[in-house]
Design a protein around this motif. Sequence first.
Motif, mmCIF file in Angstrom:
data_model
loop_
_atom_site.group_PDB
_atom_site.id
_atom_site.type_symbol
_atom_site.label_atom_id
_atom_site.label_comp_id
_atom_site.label_asym_id
_atom_site.label_seq_id
_atom_site.Cartn_x
_atom_site.Cartn_y
_atom_site.Cartn_z
ATOM 1 N N ASN A 154 1.653 2.241 -11.369
ATOM 2 C CA ASN A 154 0.781 3.316 -10.891
ATOM 3 C C ASN A 154 0.566 4.299 -12.042
ATOM 4 N N TYR A 157 -2.204 4.078 -3.505
ATOM 5 C CA TYR A 157 -2.066 3.109 -4.568
ATOM 6 C C TYR A 157 -1.670 1.768 -3.966
ATOM 7 N N TYR A 176 0.861 -1.180 0.000
ATOM 8 C CA TYR A 176 0.000 0.000 0.000
ATOM 9 C C TYR A 176 0.900 1.234 0.000
ATOM 10 N N SER A 231 -6.325 1.524 -7.062
ATOM 11 C CA SER A 231 -6.462 2.529 -6.005
ATOM 12 C C SER A 231 -7.858 2.615 -5.415
ATOM 13 N N CYS A 261 -5.224 8.994 2.231
ATOM 14 C CA CYS A 261 -4.338 7.934 2.722
ATOM 15 C C CYS A 261 -4.529 7.671 4.215
#
Length: 179
Positions: A133, A140, A62, A155, A71
């Motif tokens: 990514n 992500y 992660y 994501s 996040c």
Amino acid sequence: MKQVRLLLFLFIPSISWGQSYEEKVAVSKALIGKPVQAHTFYTLDKQSFSFQNLQGEFIVAYFFASWCSPCYGTLENLDKAIKNTPPTVRIVAVSLDEDWIKLKRMLAKTGFSGEVWKSADAKSVLRERLFANYSGSLPYIIRVDQQGILIEGGSEVKTSEQWSAIISQNASLNEASKI
């Protein structure tokens, strides 16, 4: 002299950016199915580490940063899932912070107690769209198989239920995002 500066201004960005958005996305997506890139990370006790050190293990990584608002909640939910569901894969939270202090503040604020790595060159991870990514954004997530092959990136996983499906039931990121 102004003409030279103008020419340099117009020429230099094309060298540094080189690829169009579409080309960057295509290159990043093409990383799926290939060995995960070599990149140096550091553990919280500042020991050098990489995905290659984990050959033979399934990994869910992660990617996050303290400057990424979403996040925080996702990291809290990952921590809940790890504590409530025995993982069948190795979970690594990978910080793209440049600053150790900001990283540690975020971990304290979220209560995350799992395995954490910090990128040695966080800017290149986003700029070069490493680890498939292709959106170039955070948070992500990637999945890496036992042979070190990058099998998936995405994501859309955010809730503890979604995380539990990934870490204990081997659900794909796509499957988990629909829970």
